[in-house]
Design a protein around this motif. Structure first.
Motif, PDB file in Angstrom:
ATOM      1  N   LEU A   1      35.665  36.653  24.806  1.00  0.00           N
ATOM      2  CA  LEU A   1      36.485  37.985  23.320  1.00  0.00           C
ATOM      3  C   LEU A   1      37.799  37.583  24.423  1.00  0.00           C
ATOM      4  CD1 LEU A   1      34.581  41.047  24.641  1.00  0.00           C
ATOM      5  CD2 LEU A   1      35.163  40.321  21.907  1.00  0.00           C
ATOM      6  N   SER A   2      38.037  36.939  25.774  1.00  0.00           N
ATOM      7  CA  SER A   2      39.387  35.925  25.849  1.00  0.00           C
ATOM      8  C   SER A   2      40.118  35.058  24.582  1.00  0.00           C
ATOM      9  CB  SER A   2      39.415  35.285  27.345  1.00  0.00           C
ATOM     10  OG  SER A   2      38.604  34.148  27.603  1.00  0.00           O
ATOM     11  N   ARG A   3      38.962  34.479  24.002  1.00  0.00           N
ATOM     12  CA  ARG A   3      39.194  33.543  23.515  1.00  0.00           C
ATOM     13  C   ARG A   3      39.529  33.432  21.460  1.00  0.00           C
ATOM     14  NH1 ARG A   3      38.285  31.940  27.849  1.00  0.00           N
ATOM     15  NH2 ARG A   3      38.820  29.276  29.149  1.00  0.00           N
ATOM     16  N   VAL A   4      39.509  34.462  21.211  1.00  0.00           N
ATOM     17  CA  VAL A   4      38.941  34.736  19.781  1.00  0.00           C
ATOM     18  C   VAL A   4      40.537  35.053  18.796  1.00  0.00           C
ATOM     19  CG1 VAL A   4      36.789  37.436  20.117  1.00  0.00           C
ATOM     20  CG2 VAL A   4      39.631  37.252  20.945  1.00  0.00           C
ATOM     21  N   ASP A   5      40.360  34.500  18.093  1.00  0.00           N
ATOM     22  CA  ASP A   5      41.973  34.492  17.098  1.00  0.00           C
ATOM     23  C   ASP A   5      42.614  36.008  16.701  1.00  0.00           C
ATOM     24  OD1 ASP A   5      43.306  33.121  14.991  1.00  0.00           O
ATOM     25  OD2 ASP A   5      41.920  34.723  13.787  1.00  0.00           O
ATOM     26  N   ARG A   6      43.314  36.394  17.328  1.00  0.00           N
ATOM     27  CA  ARG A   6      43.708  37.559  17.985  1.00  0.00           C
ATOM     28  C   ARG A   6      44.335  38.047  15.756  1.00  0.00           C
ATOM     29  NH1 ARG A   6      45.320  39.079  23.152  1.00  0.00           N
ATOM     30  NH2 ARG A   6      43.915  38.260  24.032  1.00  0.00           N
TER      31      ARG A   6
END
Length: 592
Positions: free
Chosen positions: A544-549
């Motif tokens: 989740l810390s690296r998802v595509d915002r």
């Protein structure tokens, strides 16, 4: 089991108990020893010699405190087959070799292997042996004449049918008297050995009421010699040993199974615990020595062991006493046993067959209508109609195939999401749907052993997974207890396919054995240590810390608790993007 433990706190009272128990078991063992020898195709005195020599040695060196050793019913069809094919002298050599194999099993500490023989196989061949013993005594029960021995069941039944017109009324009457005594004595006089009472009453009836009308041990096998057994020489040349290797292996296999099963029964009745490896050593020593006295192969005898315990035995000394008692009776009274009618021996063996048949366990397992029922029937019928070796080999092979098939079906790979209704937000299988899923992160739970039998199922599931574009896949492996090289190859191939498509693969809850396997083969290095987590929550936080915002912005799936804040987030933080999506795919340092 140390000697100090076996005779710890031994007292005069314990010695008295051992003398009584040993005497009782010795009396019980005499008719059984003769009956088992006759049914095995050898002279009755060889069964008595086996009872004496093997009985003493098994109690002296074995690993069970109350085990009584000697000839047993389970060996009858095996020994009869060896005698018919090779002869009595070669039976002694096969028994010697079987003892050597048992000794080696004990030295190599292989006693644990017996635990891996499936219950349907042991019940199946035990019931099959019981049928063989029972049917083999029909001729003596009816007093048929001119009956020839056959190695296989159908041949024996055909022979009995052909000789049926020769039945003898006096033999049937003698057998009926013995059978009645076997059934009534335990109810009226439970402390008396029923087999001995039956033999005495039926023999007395035959001698006094209709002398010379029935076949006896003496008329069939000659007078039983008194005195001590004479030492025999054995031809242990290489050619003999190689020729008899297969029968020796059968004797060792059956001897180990029967002796350890008997030791387990003794443990349950007495509250003790046997040493399986020492028991195999004792059985090996007994079977190495006994052939030199003309004795046949021996093993633990469940019925006599139970009698020993019920008679309040205190130590292995009762088994030694039992052998000495038989020796004294043989030395003093053996010639009188020659008058025992063969018809009297038949009900004794039939009762042994009935008691060892495992009929209740057989019916119970049959009613389950499972793969075990199939294994049971296959082992049973092959034992009756072919040989014990064929039956056990087929039973074990079938058990292995059905186990592999069942385990392969147990492997399940399903998609999961956190359960919002659960306080700790545990993963809920099959919760995702088209209104509630994440287009960037997929979580899959893998349940079951990942081995060669399940590799095809895993490959199919993995191929389906690899078709869909995803930014990150989390594989939950906490319920995968085992992984072999075939399973590892399929797992690593799935990881490679996903990584080649640009998907980040994270693993959570990897157990020790699968981790060791992946480490040895390089699969763990392909994953990368930072992509392996102890808990699913840690892997999910990492993803989740690296998802595509930008992809998250406007998404209304809300698969995770964090989705609400991610959907409202301003700005763009580079991370992984779903292959084929409009989001950026450029990765900054520190991202996946």
């Amino acid at each position: 089991m140390k000697w100090s433990g076996r005779y710890q706190h031994y007292t005069g009272e314990a010695f008295r108990r051992d003398l009584i128990a040993g005497g009782i078991v010795g009396i019980v063992a005499i008719p059984l020893g003769m009956a088992f020898a006759i049914a095995s195709g050898v002279k009755p005195e060889y069964g008595l010699y086996t009872t004496i020599v093997a009985g003493i040695l098994i109690s002296l060196f074995g690993g069970s405190k109350f085990q009584i050793g000697g000839p047993t019913g389970a060996f009858i069809p095996v020994l009869l087959g060896i005698v018919m094919q090779y002869g009595y002298q070669d039976l002694l050599i096969a028994g010697f070799m079987g003892g050597v194999i048992l000794l080696l099993m004990g030295v190599l500490r292989l006693g644990f292997l017996i635990r891996y023989i499936p219950k349907p196989v042991t019940i199946g061949f035990t019931a099959g042996i019981a049928v063989t013993i029972f049917s083999g005594q029909i001729g003596n029960f009816l007093g048929l004449t001119g009956v020839k021995r056959h190695e296989y069941f159908l041949g024996s039944m055909r022979e009995l049918w052909d000789r049926l017109p020769t039945w003898n009324l006096y033999s049937v009457l003698t057998a009926a008297i013995c059978l009645a005594a076997l059934l009534i004595t335990p109810k009226l006089l439970p402390k008396l050995p029923a087999s001995m009472v039956g033999l005495l009453l039926s023999t007395a009836a035959a001698l006094w009421l209709y002398p010379g009308q029935v076949a006896t041990i003496g008329s069939a096998y000659g007078t039983i010699p008194g005195g001590l057994p004479v030492i025999h020489g054995l031809d242990l040349s290489a050619s003999h040993l190689l020729r008899l290797l297969e029968p020796a292996l059968i004797i060792a296999m059956l001897g180990s199974i029967e002796s350890l099963l008997s030791a387990v029964v003794a443990d349950g009745m007495s509250g003790t615990r046997h040493n399986s490896n020492r028991e195999l050593l004792g059985q090996g020593i007994a079977n190495i020595v006994t052939p030199f006295f003309g004795g046949i192969p021996a093993t633990g005898a469940i019925a006599r062991t139970a009698t020993n315990i019920r008679s309040a035995a205190a130590s292995p000394l009762s088994g030694i006493v039992h052998g000495i008692v038989v020796l004294l009776i043989v030395a003093l009274f053996a010639p009188y046993a020659s008058n025992i009618p063969l018809a009297s021996m038949a009900p004794v063996l039939m009762m042994v067959a009935w008691n060892m048949s495992e009929r209740k366990a057989f019916v119970k397992m049959l009613k389950t209508r499972t793969g075990d029922s199939v294994i049971l029937l296959v082992t049973f019928f092959l034992t009756v109609f072919t040989t014990l070796t064929t039956a056990v080999e087929a039973g074990l092979l079938l058990a292995a195939v059905l186990f592999i098939w069942g385990m392969s079906r147990s492997l399940v790979m399903h998609k999961a999401l956190p359960d919002a209704a659960h306080g700790e937000r545990k993963m809920q299988a099959l919760q995702p749907d088209r209104h509630h899923d994440c287009p960037q992160i997929a979580i899959f739970s893998v349940n079951g052993a990942l081995f060669f039998g399940a590799a095809t199922a895993f490959e199919e599931e993995g191929s389906e997974l690899a078709k869909h574009p995803l930014g990150c896949v989390i594989l939950r492996m906490s319920r995968v207890p085992f992984m072999d090289t075939t399973g590892e190859a399929q797992f690593t191939e799935l990881v490679r396919k996903l990584q080649d498509k640009g998907t980040t693969v994270l693993v959570a809850g990897l157990n020790r054995q699968p981790k060791e396997m992946l480490t040895k083969t390089g699969g763990y290095a392909r994953l990368g240590d930072r992509h392996c987590f102890e808990h699913t929550g840690e892997a999910l936080d990492f993803a989740l810390s690296r998802v595509d915002r930008p992809t998250c912005k406007g998404c209304r799936q809300f698969a995770f608790r964090e989705c609400a804040s991610l959907c409202k987030a301003e700005g763009e933080t580079a991370g992984f993007a779903v292959p084929g999506s409009a989001g950026p795919s450029v990765q900054k340092p520190g991202t996946i």
